[in-house]
Enzyme design. Sequence first.
Site, PDB file in Angstrom:
ATOM      1  N   CYS A  90      -3.324  33.852   9.552  1.00 56.86           N
ATOM      2  CA  CYS A  90      -3.114  34.460  10.858  1.00 56.86           C
ATOM      3  C   CYS A  90      -2.730  33.418  11.900  1.00 56.86           C
ATOM      4  CB  CYS A  90      -4.391  35.176  11.291  1.00 56.86           C
ATOM      5  SG  CYS A  90      -5.040  36.202   9.985  1.00 56.86           S
TER       6      CYS A  90
ATOM      7  N   GLY B  74       1.937   4.992  -0.679  1.00 59.88           N
ATOM      8  CA  GLY B  74       1.271   6.238  -1.031  1.00 59.88           C
ATOM      9  C   GLY B  74       2.306   7.287  -1.383  1.00 59.88           C
TER      10      GLY B  74
ATOM     11  N   GLU C  96       0.825  -1.212   0.000  1.00 60.22           N
ATOM     12  CA  GLU C  96       0.000   0.000   0.000  1.00 60.22           C
ATOM     13  C   GLU C  96       0.860   1.263   0.000  1.00 60.22           C
ATOM     14  OE1 GLU C  96      -2.105  -0.535   3.667  1.00 60.22           O
ATOM     15  OE2 GLU C  96      -3.445  -2.066   2.881  1.00 60.22           O
TER      16      GLU C  96
HETATM   17  C1  LIG Z   1      -1.530   6.039   5.005  1.00 60.27           C
HETATM   18  C2  LIG Z   1      -1.544   4.582   4.797  1.00 60.27           C
HETATM   19  C3  LIG Z   1      -0.735   4.008   3.816  1.00 60.27           C
HETATM   20  C4  LIG Z   1       0.238   4.798   2.979  1.00 60.27           C
HETATM   21  O1  LIG Z   1       1.305   5.298   3.699  1.00 60.27           O
HETATM   22  P1  LIG Z   1       2.526   5.972   2.925  1.00 60.27           P
HETATM   23  O2  LIG Z   1       3.466   6.371   3.986  1.00 60.27           O
HETATM   24  O3  LIG Z   1       1.993   7.135   2.170  1.00 60.27           O
HETATM   25  O4  LIG Z   1       3.089   4.935   2.019  1.00 60.27           O
HETATM   26  C5  LIG Z   1      -0.848   2.651   3.607  1.00 60.27           C
HETATM   27  N1  LIG Z   1      -1.690   1.886   4.341  1.00 60.27           N
HETATM   28  C6  LIG Z   1      -2.477   2.394   5.298  1.00 60.27           C
HETATM   29  C7  LIG Z   1      -3.371   1.517   6.057  1.00 60.27           C
HETATM   30  C8  LIG Z   1      -2.427   3.759   5.557  1.00 60.27           C
HETATM   31  O5  LIG Z   1      -3.197   4.283   6.522  1.00 60.27           O
END
Ligand SMILES: *Cc1c(COP(=O)(O)O)cnc(C)c1O
Length: 426
Positions: free
Chosen positions: A349, A280, A278
């Site tokens: 602000c 991101g 996963e």
């Molecule tokens: C936020 C998140 C990710 C991605 O994390 P990165 O640091 O952006 O790779 C993957 N899995 C879960 C469950 C997340 O909450």
Amino acid sequence: MHHFQYRQGHLHAEDVAVARIAAEVGTPVYIYSTATIARHYEVFARAVGVPRHRVFYAMKANSNQAVLATLGALGAGADTVSEGEIRRALAAGIPADRIVFSGVGKSAQELAFAVERGIYQVNIETESELELLSKVATAQGKRQNAVVRVNPDVGAGGHAKITTGSSANKFGVSFEAAGRIYARAANMPGVKMLGLATHIGSQILELDDLEAAFKRMAALTAQLRGEGLAVERLDLGGGLGIAYEMAAANDDGGERIAAYAAMIERTLGTLDVERGFEPGRLIVGNAGILVTEVLHQNLRPHTTFLVVDAAMNDLVRPAMYEAYHEIWPERQAGPDVPRKTYDVVGPICESGDTFATARTLPETRIGDLLALMTAGAYGATMSSTYNSRLLVPEVLVKGAEYAVVRPRTTFEDLIALDRVPGWIGA
Ligand SMILES: *Cc1c(COP(=O)(O)O)cnc(C)c1O
């Protein structure tokens, strides 16, 4: 590796001049590079063994439809954390059978929606969620594929607010409870329990903590199998970090990804499981910049404040996580341009509305454009309209072309979201 470079002294996103986009779309503006997004996805997917294993892009990092569609076309799935994200992924053409649903607080309505659409997997984080999922799926006459998210009690990440794998954090079921919950699920009519998940934090640069967590996952897999339970999937989460000091490190991320993949082979290679990933930040982080114009200079005895037109509502990472973003001037400065020290701040602000403190930059004038680098992840998705500022527009570049993939909102739209009750009278 990213595609923001100087050409003839001016910053370009792939083949498009950043100054041109700023002039035509206005500032502040996020600019994303298709080639950078695609390259990161492809390097990562190859390293972790797609298609035997699967990549679910963690879309909370950047959920623009155009970004999702770009990744979806390359074969990426989506890791989602709300009904809204599932809907966005589907709308961008990512099929339900490539969508994973994570998160600590899924409601009955969200679970029902996910089950109804037939998503690939629900990552269960509490026992009550497991019961709710079974109930919701049974009501639809379905059995939903799921895995249990385990908190391995190994925290990691670039900041306390993005550490998720410590037992002090709210995420996942405890290691001790995992086996019992897994066994319970095996007897539930609405759930098909297929494996385990973990995700210990974000912006992780040292692999040791990930390795410790994955070793615990391997041990738990062996234990569950010993109890006669089938474990077919291991979702290993995201969290792999990126270089925010790009110019200095000249880091293309390839080495870290290779080391990560090798570490996974070392710790999990003998287990016959389908692995899920996963990522991101790794995919989109340095594929985006936030371009802003200098509005004012405030000379003080100890520093000069550069007041820019972007603010913490557009990019909250510095205010929220003390995050560091490199700042590149749009106009490349030769060695003859004097360097000065600046505090780069937004118009909001709050003193926390600061992008950089005591930062050395080439001498900068009012009207100059600056790029906050590595702003593709957790930038636009965390933006707000605080101070009644309009949501910042987003632009996607591909080669010599660019498109506005989210226009700036209007003041009319902003105000029209509110309603004034009749009793106030107007
Ligand atoms: C936020 C998140 C990710 C991605 O994390 P990165 O640091 O952006 O790779 C993957 N899995 C879960 C469950 C997340 O909450």
